[in-house]
Design a protein around this motif. Structure first.
Motif, short mmCIF file in Angstrom:
data_model
loop_
_atom_site.label_atom_id
_atom_site.label_comp_id
_atom_site.label_asym_id
_atom_site.label_seq_id
_atom_site.Cartn_x
_atom_site.Cartn_y
_atom_site.Cartn_z
N ASN A 233 0.85 -1.20 0.00
CA ASN A 233 0.00 0.00 0.00
C ASN A 233 0.88 1.24 0.00
O ASN A 233 1.56 1.54 0.98
CB ASN A 233 -0.91 -0.02 1.23
CG ASN A 233 -1.91 1.12 1.22
OD1 ASN A 233 -1.88 2.00 0.35
ND2 ASN A 233 -2.81 1.12 2.18
N LEU A 234 0.88 1.97 -1.10
CA LEU A 234 1.71 3.17 -1.20
C LEU A 234 1.12 4.34 -0.43
O LEU A 234 1.85 5.22 0.03
CB LEU A 234 1.87 3.55 -2.68
CG LEU A 234 3.07 4.41 -3.06
CD1 LEU A 234 4.38 3.70 -2.77
CD2 LEU A 234 2.99 4.81 -4.53
N GLU A 235 -0.19 4.36 -0.28
CA GLU A 235 -0.86 5.49 0.36
C GLU A 235 -0.35 5.73 1.78
O GLU A 235 -0.15 6.88 2.20
CB GLU A 235 -2.37 5.24 0.39
CG GLU A 235 -3.19 6.31 1.08
CD GLU A 235 -3.39 7.57 0.24
OE1 GLU A 235 -4.07 8.49 0.71
OE2 GLU A 235 -2.84 7.63 -0.87
N ASP A 236 -0.14 4.65 2.52
CA ASP A 236 0.26 4.79 3.91
C ASP A 236 1.78 4.66 4.11
O ASP A 236 2.26 4.66 5.24
CB ASP A 236 -0.44 3.72 4.76
CG ASP A 236 -1.96 3.85 4.70
OD1 ASP A 236 -2.44 5.00 4.61
OD2 ASP A 236 -2.65 2.81 4.70
N CYS A 594 -0.28 -10.83 -8.73
CA CYS A 594 -1.27 -10.39 -7.74
C CYS A 594 -1.89 -11.59 -7.02
O CYS A 594 -2.14 -12.64 -7.61
CB CYS A 594 -2.38 -9.60 -8.42
SG CYS A 594 -1.82 -8.05 -9.16
N ASP A 595 -2.14 -11.39 -5.70
CA ASP A 595 -2.94 -12.38 -4.98
C ASP A 595 -4.38 -11.88 -4.82
O ASP A 595 -5.21 -12.55 -4.20
CB ASP A 595 -2.33 -12.70 -3.61
CG ASP A 595 -2.26 -11.49 -2.68
OD1 ASP A 595 -2.87 -10.44 -3.00
OD2 ASP A 595 -1.59 -11.58 -1.65
N PHE A 596 -4.65 -10.68 -5.37
CA PHE A 596 -5.98 -10.05 -5.39
C PHE A 596 -6.52 -9.76 -4.00
O PHE A 596 -7.69 -9.54 -3.81
CB PHE A 596 -6.97 -10.90 -6.20
CG PHE A 596 -6.50 -11.13 -7.61
CD1 PHE A 596 -6.60 -10.12 -8.55
CD2 PHE A 596 -5.92 -12.34 -7.98
CE1 PHE A 596 -6.13 -10.31 -9.85
CE2 PHE A 596 -5.45 -12.53 -9.27
CZ PHE A 596 -5.56 -11.52 -10.22
N ASP A 597 -5.60 -9.77 -3.02
CA ASP A 597 -5.96 -9.37 -1.66
C ASP A 597 -5.03 -8.25 -1.24
O ASP A 597 -5.28 -7.08 -1.54
CB ASP A 597 -5.88 -10.57 -0.72
CG ASP A 597 -6.27 -10.21 0.70
OD1 ASP A 597 -6.92 -9.16 0.89
OD2 ASP A 597 -5.92 -10.97 1.62
N SER A 598 -3.93 -8.59 -0.58
CA SER A 598 -2.99 -7.55 -0.19
C SER A 598 -2.13 -7.09 -1.36
O SER A 598 -1.75 -5.92 -1.45
CB SER A 598 -2.08 -8.06 0.94
OG SER A 598 -1.33 -9.17 0.51
N LEU A 599 -1.86 -8.02 -2.28
CA LEU A 599 -1.00 -7.70 -3.41
C LEU A 599 -1.84 -7.61 -4.67
O LEU A 599 -2.22 -8.61 -5.28
CB LEU A 599 0.09 -8.77 -3.57
CG LEU A 599 1.25 -8.42 -4.50
CD1 LEU A 599 1.99 -7.18 -4.00
CD2 LEU A 599 2.22 -9.58 -4.61
#
Length: 839
Positions: A233-236, A594-599
């Motif tokens: 997550n780049l936002e945080d 992607c794992d389509f959850d965290s990634l």
């Protein structure tokens, strides 16, 4: 570093430290010290945002002291070697060998020789097996670490992928190892347990007789493949909002904000597009907050929005409008260094040009639609021409176009397409006021690891030169200019990009032969590399060859998150000319990352900006005219900041202080700040006179206090006073300047007589330093007074430098005279202009 050394080198401000925003710590108060090392010159390294991110987040931990070191320019290297001085970090001036960790960033292959040379200058053995517990651990990271093998003999471990979390975990493990007394082997084993950390000593490589790799074998208990680290997550994620502000002009002199990381365009030649997947964006509001704080802390007048493809940022239009609405009045420009054809609308270009037009660069990469389909560039000629026509119509006069030669399946027709396309771009500017031009830049395709083209061949030097000549001649006929990458540099880049650990001895031989700064044309010496190839028996063309798809590649044990099968499928699609669309807005193409959850792809969902929390900069357009005169001191290491660098530093301090400064009119408004004639670099001063023009009055003492709060160490406002706004500039107001010159221990016994003879003479021929040597000049006309008192020579001049006069009187060479302690102590103002007479 010895001050005499700083007096003898170019651009001594590279080595001063103490810049605004730097964060020195007392090494005795921390558990761990880490030197972040950039193997290129200061102005390049200071422009790299990843380096700044790590510096900030590491120093946010009170138990870590992170400092910086850059490759010394050859003049400083020579001085260090002559003096027997080690390479030191900027913040504490500690020798590199005293640190617990040294972390080198590997941004490009041609910096590898600098890495070894920096170890040499630090007195640290190059090879890993030659180091013991008394030496720092050597860590590497960055995009080139995705093939870490060519340097495997020289570092202890590599961090693969995003470093924000991994580097802190590494530091925690090293601290624990020191506290518990682990030996070096145990510590490296524990570091290998951290996801994303590769320890080359735990892997063995064997080779077939023909030179290909036979096996990559990890030690027992060590993973077969090292998976890269991902920042989900780049936002945080932490981001520096109080950037280090250099004294000198660096490659990128501006606030740099990473708006997104990763790219899913799928250009098949682009390593960064694969190793930085998935796309992760910051929200417009988070970006705006970073910009506000960074401008306030830095005083910059430009903001650069960074990503692999800033034009693809999902909320670019509201972001641009919001930023310009907040900062246009403060004369802050916005630049987008990485644009994709079709990503900028005319409305967005209008926003960019409101303050001043920054550069406009487009990268078609290939000259034909067919070849652009092969490389999966995904742009059409029509889109390109529409974009350039709009840019010319909005006032851009020069457009830069980037292409590559040597791409897979490239033909003579594709190269002719570069010439024709560049000519068509230029024609889209016909009829615009001021004319239109296009500059063409061409690089040689270098196959990179972890891309669909990692198996392809790279063209050699002779073929590269032939293709460059074809383009140069064709473009010249169309009255277009060509810049191209040096063919021999591209060969070296290709060798090391896909090289293995057998290249370590080649690199050592090249550094021993004197190779340094191989990415710099003035220092690159291919003959030395040829000697190293011959001495080691390594054939560079073996590394440029096409690779078999079943062959074990030197980087196969490094897992970028995308399987080899995906790259193979993309390679075959390229041969067929099939386009693979961007997955961020469409179907998943099964790259397996992607794992389509965290990634997963994380696009910004917010499209509005709230007003900035910080007050906007004052408007430069107003009717009031007020002038403040300042007297400034410059001393300590600040005396090595050149006059032009000081001007820049002072302008930024004025912006940080948010003073109501007036601006000039015209296309590039500049603040109305008048500085005196240049003080020679290396001189101290108690009497630098500076005028500020304001559009709103402020008390002089308040201005002095605000500026003293913002000026870097070594600069201080001693006095401030209001003067009539028509008062002549400082250089026109000053009648004479007095200097104090400290006497050397071996000063001539008859110095008093020499001074008297000098004053009595009508002409005194001496030497003055100029670029390229010294010239003879008459030293007598500007000298008003000479005196000896307080163990010093006092010189009063109408104008100019006291250095040649002091050298003549003391019998010194101009070079030796630079080591004298020289201070400007006062200035005499013309009648009625001395506002500091009673200060």
């Amino acid at each position: 570093m010895n001050d005499k050394i700083l007096n003898r080198v170019q651009k001594s401000s590279r080595y001063l430290g103490a810049e605004l925003g730097s964060r020195p710590k007392d090494p005795r108060t921390v558990d761990l010290s880490l030197a972040l090392a950039f193997p290129d010159v200061y102005e390049v390294g200071m422009s790299h945002i990843g380096f700044a991110i790590l510096y900030s987040l590491l120093n946010d931990h009170d138990w870590i002291a992170a400092e910086r070191v850059y490759a010394p320019w050859p003049d400083l290297e020579a001085e260090l070697r002559t003096a027997g001085e080690p390479l030191r970090a900027l913040e504490s001036q500690r020798p590199l060998g005293d640190f617990d960790l040294i972390g080198f960033t590997l941004q490009y292959e041609l910096s590898y020789s600098n890495l070894l040379n920096m170890l040499d200058l630090a007195g640290i053995p190059r090879r890993r097996e030659q180091r013991d517990a008394s030496h720092p651990l050597i860590m590497v990271g960055g995009p080139c670490a995705f093939n870490p093998e060519p340097l495997a003999d020289f570092y202890d471990f590599a961090v693969i992928g995003d470093g924000e979390e991994a580097v802190v975990e590494v530091c925690e493990q090293v601290r624990q190892g020191r506290q518990e007394g682990w030996n070096r082997e145990t510590l490296l084993r524990r570091l290998a347990d951290i996801e994303g950390v590769y320890v080359p000593s735990l892997y063995r490589v064997s080779y077939h007789e023909d030179g290909r790799i036979a096996a990559l074998s990890p030690a027992p208990g060590v993973p077969q493949r090292v998976r890269r680290r991902f920042l989900a997550n780049l936002e945080d994620a932490p981001y520096p909002t109080a950037p280090i502000v250099p004294f000198m002009n660096t490659v990128h002199n501006r606030v740099a904000v990473e708006v997104a990381r990763g790219c899913t365009r799928g250009c098949r030649f682009c390593q960064a597009g694969y190793i930085y997947r998935p796309v992760r964006e910051r929200s417009p509001q988070r970006i705006a907050d970073i910009v506000d704080e960074s401008l306030r802390h830095s005083g910059y007048s430009e903001v650069s929005l960074l990503s692999l493809s800033t034009g693809d940022y999902s909320r670019l239009e509201p972001l641009l409008k919001g930023l310009m609405g907040c900062h246009e009045a403060g004369q802050v420009a916005i630049s987008l260094p990485s644009l994709r054809v079709g990503s900028l609308s005319a409305e967005m270009m209008e926003e960019i040009k409101k303050v001043r037009k920054t550069g406009f660069t487009l990268a078609p990469e290939a000259g034909s639609e067919r070849l652009r389909e092969v490389i999966n560039k995904g742009i059409s000629e029509a889109d390109l021409l529409a974009a350039t026509e709009a840019a010319y119509a909005l006032g851009w006069r020069v457009i830069k176009l980037y292409f590559m030669i040597g791409l897979p399946t490239e033909t003579d027709e594709d190269r002719r397409g570069i010439i024709e396309l560049a000519a068509r771009v230029k024609r889209t500017g016909r009829g615009t006021e001021g004319g239109a031009d296009a500059n063409v830049s061409v690089s040689t395709f270098v196959p990179k690891p972890h891309t669909p083209f990692q198996w392809e061949a790279q063209i050699g030097v002779e073929e590269t030169l032939a293709r460059q000549n074809q383009l140069r001649d064709g473009l010249k006929k169309r009255k277009l200019r060509l810049k191209y990458h040096e063919a021999r540099m591209s060969l070296l880049e290709g060798v090391f990009a896909r090289g293995d650990r057998r290249l370590g001895r080649l690199l050592e031989a090249a550094v021993d032969a004197g190779c340094r700064f191989d990415g710099w044309g003035e220092h690159f010496d291919f003959s030395r590399w040829q000697q190293a190839f011959a001495a080691t028996g390594i054939d560079p063309h073996w590394y440029l060859r096409q690779r078999d798809e079943e062959e074990i590649l030197p980087w196969d044990h490094i897992d970028c998150g995308i399987p080899k099968s995906f790259f193979l499928a993309e390679r075959r699609r390229s041969i067929q000319g099939d386009y693979t669309a961007d997955c961020r807005h469409g179907d998943c193409h099964g790259c397996g990352l992607c794992d389509f959850d965290s990634l997963r792809v994380r696009l910004s969902e917010r499209d509005e900006l709230t007003p900035p929390r910080l007050p906007a900069a004052p408007s430069p357009v107003a009717d009031g005219r007020f002038k403040i005169r300042l007297r400034l001191r410059k001393e300590g290491r600040a005396r090595f900041v050149s006059h032009l660098e000081f001007m820049t530093a002072f302008h930024r301090a004025v912006r940080r202080a948010q003073l109501p400064i007036r601006y000039s009119e015209g296309f590039h408004p500049t603040p109305k700040i008048s500085l005196p004639d240049a003080l020679p670099t290396g001189f101290c001063s108690d009497a630098e006179i500076i005028d500020l023009e304001l559009f709103r009055p402020l008390p002089a003492d308040r201005i002095a206090a605000e500026l003293n709060h913002q000026l870097p160490p070594g600069f201080e406002i001693l006095a401030a006073a209001a003067v009539a706004w028509k008062t002549p500039s400082p250089s026109a107001s000053i009648e004479s300047s007095r200097y104090r010159v400290g006497l050397p221990a071996d000063a001539p016994a008859d110095l008093a007589g020499r001074c008297a003879d000098f004053l009595a003479a009508d002409e005194v021929i001496g030497r003055r330093q100029k670029k390229g040597g010294t010239i003879e000049v008459d030293l007598r006309p500007p000298v008003l007074e000479l005196a000896l008192r307080e163990q010093a020579l006092w010189i009063t001049l109408r104008k100019g430098s006291p250095l040649p006069v002091a050298a003549h009187l003391l019998g010194l060479t101009p070079e030796a005279a630079r080591d004298l302690e020289i201070r400007k102590v006062e200035v005499r103002m013309r009648d009625g202009l001395d506002c500091f007479a009673n200060a």
